[in-house]
Design a protein around this motif. Structure first.
Motif, PDB file in Angstrom:
ATOM      1  N   PRO A  23       3.535   0.189  15.272  1.00 38.26           N
ATOM      2  CA  PRO A  23       4.712   0.495  14.463  1.00 38.26           C
ATOM      3  C   PRO A  23       4.415   1.480  13.318  1.00 38.26           C
ATOM      4  CG  PRO A  23       4.588  -1.848  14.932  1.00 38.26           C
ATOM      5  CD  PRO A  23       3.322  -1.249  15.446  1.00 38.26           C
ATOM      6  N   GLY A  24       5.245   2.514  13.217  1.00 38.35           N
ATOM      7  CA  GLY A  24       5.131   3.487  12.123  1.00 38.35           C
ATOM      8  C   GLY A  24       4.150   4.616  12.398  1.00 38.35           C
ATOM      9  N   LEU A  25       3.306   4.455  13.411  1.00 37.91           N
ATOM     10  CA  LEU A  25       2.264   5.461  13.645  1.00 37.91           C
ATOM     11  C   LEU A  25       2.850   6.729  14.268  1.00 37.91           C
ATOM     12  CD1 LEU A  25      -0.771   6.016  13.470  1.00 37.91           C
ATOM     13  CD2 LEU A  25      -1.045   4.986  15.730  1.00 37.91           C
ATOM     14  N   VAL A  36      -8.221   2.681  16.089  1.00 37.31           N
ATOM     15  CA  VAL A  36      -8.822   2.873  14.763  1.00 37.31           C
ATOM     16  C   VAL A  36      -8.751   4.335  14.338  1.00 37.31           C
ATOM     17  CG1 VAL A  36     -10.990   2.701  13.466  1.00 37.31           C
ATOM     18  CG2 VAL A  36     -10.331   0.876  15.056  1.00 37.31           C
ATOM     19  N   GLY A  37      -9.143   5.240  15.248  1.00 38.56           N
ATOM     20  CA  GLY A  37      -9.178   6.663  14.918  1.00 38.56           C
ATOM     21  C   GLY A  37      -7.797   7.225  14.615  1.00 38.56           C
ATOM     22  N   LEU A  38      -6.809   6.842  15.415  1.00 39.81           N
ATOM     23  CA  LEU A  38      -5.457   7.392  15.207  1.00 39.81           C
ATOM     24  C   LEU A  38      -4.847   6.909  13.895  1.00 39.81           C
ATOM     25  CD1 LEU A  38      -3.770   7.302  18.716  1.00 39.81           C
ATOM     26  CD2 LEU A  38      -3.909   9.282  17.183  1.00 39.81           C
ATOM     27  N   VAL A  39      -5.038   5.635  13.613  1.00 41.85           N
ATOM     28  CA  VAL A  39      -4.481   5.103  12.358  1.00 41.85           C
ATOM     29  C   VAL A  39      -5.176   5.772  11.169  1.00 41.85           C
ATOM     30  CG1 VAL A  39      -4.284   3.027  10.926  1.00 41.85           C
ATOM     31  CG2 VAL A  39      -3.740   2.920  13.378  1.00 41.85           C
ATOM     32  N   THR A  40      -6.498   5.947  11.277  1.00 43.30           N
ATOM     33  CA  THR A  40      -7.240   6.604  10.193  1.00 43.30           C
ATOM     34  C   THR A  40      -6.765   8.054  10.037  1.00 43.30           C
ATOM     35  OG1 THR A  40      -9.138   5.215  10.760  1.00 43.30           O
ATOM     36  CG2 THR A  40      -9.583   7.100   9.338  1.00 43.30           C
ATOM     37  N   ALA A  41      -6.558   8.728  11.165  1.00 41.32           N
ATOM     38  CA  ALA A  41      -6.090  10.125  11.117  1.00 41.32           C
ATOM     39  C   ALA A  41      -4.733  10.214  10.422  1.00 41.32           C
ATOM     40  CB  ALA A  41      -5.998  10.684  12.543  1.00 41.32           C
ATOM     41  N   ALA A  42      -3.816   9.339  10.841  1.00 45.70           N
ATOM     42  CA  ALA A  42      -2.466   9.384  10.264  1.00 45.70           C
ATOM     43  C   ALA A  42      -2.503   9.076   8.775  1.00 45.70           C
ATOM     44  CB  ALA A  42      -1.570   8.376  10.989  1.00 45.70           C
ATOM     45  N   GLY A  43      -3.288   8.072   8.398  1.00 41.78           N
ATOM     46  CA  GLY A  43      -3.360   7.666   6.991  1.00 41.78           C
ATOM     47  C   GLY A  43      -3.975   8.754   6.124  1.00 41.78           C
ATOM     48  N   ASN A 102     -18.129   2.646   7.156  1.00 40.66           N
ATOM     49  CA  ASN A 102     -16.840   2.385   6.498  1.00 40.66           C
ATOM     50  C   ASN A 102     -15.969   1.530   7.429  1.00 40.66           C
ATOM     51  OD1 ASN A 102     -13.875   4.361   5.816  1.00 40.66           O
ATOM     52  ND2 ASN A 102     -14.603   2.580   4.696  1.00 40.66           N
ATOM     53  N   PRO A 103     -16.240   0.207   7.457  1.00 35.52           N
ATOM     54  CA  PRO A 103     -15.521  -0.653   8.391  1.00 35.52           C
ATOM     55  C   PRO A 103     -14.027  -0.705   8.087  1.00 35.52           C
ATOM     56  CG  PRO A 103     -16.825  -1.974   6.869  1.00 35.52           C
ATOM     57  CD  PRO A 103     -17.184  -0.542   6.619  1.00 35.52           C
ATOM     58  N   GLU A 104     -13.262  -0.939   9.152  1.00 37.49           N
ATOM     59  CA  GLU A 104     -11.807  -1.035   8.948  1.00 37.49           C
ATOM     60  C   GLU A 104     -11.387  -2.497   9.027  1.00 37.49           C
ATOM     61  OE1 GLU A 104      -9.510  -1.770  11.611  1.00 37.49           O
ATOM     62  OE2 GLU A 104     -11.153  -2.189  13.004  1.00 37.49           O
ATOM     63  N   PHE A 105     -10.316  -2.821   8.291  1.00 41.50           N
ATOM     64  CA  PHE A 105      -9.824  -4.202   8.265  1.00 41.50           C
ATOM     65  C   PHE A 105      -8.349  -4.246   8.664  1.00 41.50           C
ATOM     66  CE2 PHE A 105     -13.352  -3.910   5.254  1.00 41.50           C
ATOM     67  CZ  PHE A 105     -14.160  -4.955   5.683  1.00 41.50           C
ATOM     68  N   THR A 106      -7.923  -3.271   9.469  1.00 42.15           N
ATOM     69  CA  THR A 106      -6.502  -3.185   9.821  1.00 42.15           C
ATOM     70  C   THR A 106      -6.189  -4.086  11.016  1.00 42.15           C
ATOM     71  OG1 THR A 106      -7.003  -1.294  11.210  1.00 42.15           O
ATOM     72  CG2 THR A 106      -6.258  -0.809   8.991  1.00 42.15           C
ATOM     73  N   ALA A 162      -1.113  -1.931  11.272  1.00 43.52           N
ATOM     74  CA  ALA A 162      -2.311  -1.146  10.957  1.00 43.52           C
ATOM     75  C   ALA A 162      -2.021  -0.014   9.963  1.00 43.52           C
ATOM     76  CB  ALA A 162      -2.909  -0.592  12.243  1.00 43.52           C
ATOM     77  N   VAL A 163      -0.845   0.612  10.069  1.00 44.00           N
ATOM     78  CA  VAL A 163      -0.556   1.744   9.188  1.00 44.00           C
ATOM     79  C   VAL A 163      -0.452   1.254   7.737  1.00 44.00           C
ATOM     80  CG1 VAL A 163       1.161   3.508   8.607  1.00 44.00           C
ATOM     81  CG2 VAL A 163       0.564   3.087  11.010  1.00 44.00           C
ATOM     82  N   GLN A 164       0.298   0.186   7.527  1.00 38.80           N
ATOM     83  CA  GLN A 164       0.423  -0.389   6.180  1.00 38.80           C
ATOM     84  C   GLN A 164      -0.930  -0.877   5.680  1.00 38.80           C
ATOM     85  OE1 GLN A 164       3.198  -0.461   4.098  1.00 38.80           O
ATOM     86  NE2 GLN A 164       3.750   0.988   5.688  1.00 38.80           N
ATOM     87  N   ASP A 165      -1.687  -1.526   6.571  1.00 35.70           N
ATOM     88  CA  ASP A 165      -3.005  -2.049   6.172  1.00 35.70           C
ATOM     89  C   ASP A 165      -3.921  -0.906   5.742  1.00 35.70           C
ATOM     90  OD1 ASP A 165      -2.137  -4.565   6.849  1.00 35.70           O
ATOM     91  OD2 ASP A 165      -3.267  -4.691   8.722  1.00 35.70           O
ATOM     92  N   PHE A 166      -3.812   0.255   6.436  1.00 36.36           N
ATOM     93  CA  PHE A 166      -4.666   1.390   6.075  1.00 36.36           C
ATOM     94  C   PHE A 166      -4.224   1.998   4.739  1.00 36.36           C
ATOM     95  CE2 PHE A 166      -5.985   5.739   5.710  1.00 36.36           C
ATOM     96  CZ  PHE A 166      -7.317   5.687   6.106  1.00 36.36           C
ATOM     97  N   LEU A 167      -2.904   2.191   4.613  1.00 34.26           N
ATOM     98  CA  LEU A 167      -2.410   2.881   3.408  1.00 34.26           C
ATOM     99  C   LEU A 167      -2.529   2.010   2.154  1.00 34.26           C
ATOM    100  CD1 LEU A 167       0.748   4.663   4.868  1.00 34.26           C
ATOM    101  CD2 LEU A 167      -1.435   5.724   4.238  1.00 34.26           C
ATOM    102  N   PHE A 168      -2.407   0.691   2.352  1.00 32.05           N
ATOM    103  CA  PHE A 168      -2.454  -0.226   1.201  1.00 32.05           C
ATOM    104  C   PHE A 168      -3.490  -1.318   1.445  1.00 32.05           C
ATOM    105  CE2 PHE A 168       1.831   1.505   1.737  1.00 32.05           C
ATOM    106  CZ  PHE A 168       1.960   2.201   0.554  1.00 32.05           C
ATOM    107  N   PRO A 169      -4.766  -0.947   1.469  1.00 28.49           N
ATOM    108  CA  PRO A 169      -5.794  -1.952   1.805  1.00 28.49           C
ATOM    109  C   PRO A 169      -6.064  -2.915   0.651  1.00 28.49           C
ATOM    110  CG  PRO A 169      -6.832   0.127   1.252  1.00 28.49           C
ATOM    111  CD  PRO A 169      -5.347   0.365   1.172  1.00 28.49           C
ATOM    112  N   ASP A 170      -6.656  -4.067   0.987  1.00 38.37           N
ATOM    113  CA  ASP A 170      -7.096  -5.019  -0.055  1.00 38.37           C
ATOM    114  C   ASP A 170      -8.366  -4.509  -0.710  1.00 38.37           C
ATOM    115  OD1 ASP A 170      -5.206  -6.916   0.889  1.00 38.37           O
ATOM    116  OD2 ASP A 170      -6.584  -7.337   2.549  1.00 38.37           O
TER     117      ASP A 170
END
Ligand code: UGA
Length: 468
Positions: free
Chosen positions: A49-51, A11-18, A149-153, A158-166
Motif C-alpha cells: 500500500p502506498g508504494l 526492501v529495495g523498492l520501499v527504500t528507493a521510494a522513501g 543498516n537493517p530494516e524494520f519495516t 512498509a512505506v509508513q514504517d520507512f518514512l516514520f521509523p522508531d
C-alpha cells in the motif's frame, strides 16, 4: 544525495521510494529483466500500500531511475545492497550478496559508502570487511566504509514504517574516519527518530533479536490461549489486561494460527540452525517454532472436531491465503500448509483471498486446491468455514447471509478476528483460539489429551509434519 540500491524486492523498492521522497536521487538496480520491465513500465511487481504512488511520482520526476546493471554506480555517494538472502529452502544463502559485491565494489567511487541492508546471517559478518577490502585492492582502489543498516519495516505498512521509523540502526563493519556514519546521518536527516550507531554484530543481532522477540510474543500468546481454553478464560480479555502494563505492551499477542511470512519463521529456524552448528542450544526459540507449527495443526484439528471428528469428504471454505492482510505475499503463509493438510485428510477445500494476485499464485503453487474468485462461491454449500487471514472483507462480511449459503454451521476463526456474538447470532457454531466456545469443549478436550499423550508438551511432531 545520490544513492544506488541493488535489488528491487520488497526492501529495495520501499527504500528507493522513501529515499526519493526525502529528496535523494535514486538509482535502482535490478538484474531480473522481467521485474525491470514491469518497473520501467511504472507498475510494481509486488503489492504494498502506498508504494505504487510514490514510485510512479518519483519515476516521472526522474528522482528514481531503474537500471539493469551497475555501470552507472560509480557516481553514487551511497550504495545499498538489498538482495535476497533466502535459499528458497528455509535456509540462508549469501551467494547473491557476494555476486553483488563482486559487481559493485570495484566500481564505487573512492568516497562512496557501502551499506548492506539485506538481513544477513551473523556468521557472514566476519568475512565481510575482508571480502570488500580484497575486491577494492584487486581493483587498485582504496578501502571503503562498510556499514550495516537493517530494516524494520512490515509488509502492508512498509512505506509508513520507512518514512516514520522508531529508530535507525547503523552497524559499523569498517569506518576508519567516520565518513560512513556521517554520510548515513545525512541520508537519514529527514528522520525524527534515534539514529543509533553500533558495532556491526550488534546491528545484525538487533535486527534478528527484534524479529525473534516478536515471534516469541506470538508463540507465548498461543500457549497462553491454550491455557485459556483449558481454564475457560478469554485470551483477548487476558491479553488486553496484561498489555496495559507498559513492560508488556499489547502488540503481537494475538493468538491464532501463528506467524508466517518471509521473515519471522525463517529467522527463527535459521537462528536455531546456525546456533546449533556452533554447538549453541536455543531451547526458547525451538519452543517458539514448535508452538508456531502446532497452531496450524491445531487449526486443522479444530475443523475436524467441529465436523464431528473428521474433515474427510467434507467441503471446507478457507478464507484468506496471504500470510497476513494488506499483502499478496504467500511465503510461508499458514493458509497454504493448512490447505495441504486438509487436502491430505480428504477434505474438499475451496479457498478465497481478496488479493487476485495471491489467488493466481496459489493456483500455480497448489493445483489440487480449488480457488474461488469471490467469497460467496467459496462459502457455497460449505460444511465448515476456516478463517486464516483476517482481511477486513471477512471481518465485515454479512455473516447472516453467509450462513444462508453454507450447508454446515461450523466456523473456526484462526485469527480471533471475528466477534463471537455476531457469528453465533448469524447461526454459526463459533470456535477460535483461547476463547473457548461451549459446544466444542468436549471434542477439544479429546484433542488436548491426544497432544499430551503424543509428545508430552507442545504438540506432536507427527502432526506437525502433516501440516508442514
Ligand atoms: C516482520 C517484522 O514485524 C518487521 O519489523 C521486520 O522488518 C520484517 O519482518 C522483516 O524482517 O523484514 P512482516 O514479516 O511483514 O514483518 O510481518 P509481521 O507484521 O511481523 O507479521 C508476521 C506474522 O505474524 C503474520 O503471519 C501475522 O499474521 C502474525 N501475527 C502478528 C500473529 O500471529 N499475531 C500477532 O499478534 C501479530
Amino acid at each position: 544525495m545520490r544513492v544506488a540500491i541493488v535489488g528491487m524486492g520488497y526492501v529495495g523498492l520501499v527504500t528507493a521510494a522513501g529515499l526519493a521522497e526525502w529528496g535523494h536521487e535514486v538509482l535502482g538496480i535490478e538484474a531480473n529483466p522481467e521485474r525491470l520491465d514491469v518497473l520501467r513500465d511504472g507498475r510494481l511487481p509486488i503489492h504494498e500500500p502506498g508504494l505504487d504512488g510514490l514510485i510512479a511520482r518519483h519515476l516521472a520526476g526522474h528522482r528514481i531511475i531503474f537500471a539493469a546493471d551497475a555501470r552507472q554506480i560509480s557516481s553514487v555517494e551511497v550504495a545499498i545492497v538489498a538482495v535476497g538472502t533466502h535459499d528458497g529452502n528455509g535456509g540462508w544463502q549469501t551467494d547473491t550478496i557476494r555476486r553483488c559485491l563482486d559487481d559493485i565494489v570495484p566500481r564505487l567511487a573512492d568516497d562512496a559508502v557501502l551499506v548492506i541492508r539485506s538481513t544477513m546471517p551473523p556468521e557472514f559478518l566476519p568475512s565481510l570487511a575482508g571480502l570488500v577490502d580484497g575486491l577494492r585492492a584487486a581493483a587498485g582502489r582504496p578501502p571503503l566504509p562498510v556499514m550495516i543498516n537493517p530494516e524494520f519495516t512490515r509488509e502492508g505498512t512498509a512505506v509508513q514504517d520507512f518514512l516514520f521509523p522508531d529508530r535507525v540502526v547503523v552497524g559499523i563493519v569498517r569506518d576508519d574516519f567516520g565518513a560512513g556514519a556521517r554520510t548515513l546521518g545525512t541520508m537519514y536527516r529527514s528522520v525524527d527518530a534515534p539514529f543509533i550507531t553500533m558495532p556491526a554484530p550488534d546491528a545484525v543481532l538487533s535486527k534478528l533479536g527484534s524479529n525473534l522477540f516478536l515471534a516469541t510474543k506470538i508463540s507465548f500468546a498461543n500457549e497462553l490461549a491454550a491455557l485459556c481454553d483449558e481454564y475457560g478464560a478469554d485470551v483477548s480479555a487476558v491479553v488486553d489486561a496484561m498489555g496495559r502494563d507498559p513492560r508488556i505492551g499489547p502488540s503481537f499477542l494475538r493468538a491464532g494460527v501463528g506467524f508466517g511470512g518471509s521473515c519471522l519463521p525463517h529467522q527463527v529456524t535459521m537462528t536455531i540452525h546456525s546456533a546449533a552448528q556452533r554447538s549453541l542450544d536455543t531451547p526458547l526459540l525451538r519452543a517458539v517454532d514448535t508452538i508456531n507449527h502446532g497452531q496450524r495443526t491445531a487449526f486443522v484439528d479444530r475443523l475436524a472436531a467441529a465436523l464431528g471428528g473428521s474433515v474427510s469428504g467434507r467441503r471446507i471454505a478457507l478464507l484468506g491465503l496471504t500470510f497476513k492482510p494488506g499483502t499478496d505475499d504467500l511465503r510461508d503463509a499458514p493458509a497454504l500448509s493448512i490447505a495441504l493438510s486438509l487436502l491430505d485428510r480428504g477434505a474438499d477445500v475451496v479457498a478465497y483471498d481478496p488479493m487476485a494476485t495471491a489467488r493466481e499464485a496459489t493456483r500455480r503453487i497448489l493445483p489440487a486446491l480449488t480457488v474461488a474468485d469471490d467469497v460467496w462461491s467459496a462459502l457455497d454449500a460449505a460444511d465448515a468455514i476456516g478463517l486464516v487471514t483476517e482481511w477486513p472483507e471477512f471481518v465485515q462480511l454479512d455473516w447472516a447471509r453467509a450462513r444462508s449459503v453454507t450447508r454446515g454451521a461450523a466456523l473456526v476463526d484462526g485469527r480471533n478476528a471475528l466477534d463471537p456474538s455476531t457469528i453465533t447470532a448469524a447461526g454459526f457454531r463459533y470456535s477460535s483460539f483461547g476463547r473457548m466456545s461451549a459446544p466444542l469443549r468436549i471434542p477439544l478436550e479429546a484433542e488436548h489429551s491426544r497432544r499430551r499423550v503424543s509428545d508430552g508438551r507442545f504438540g506432536a511432531p507427527v502432526l506437525r509434519t502433516a501440516v508442514d
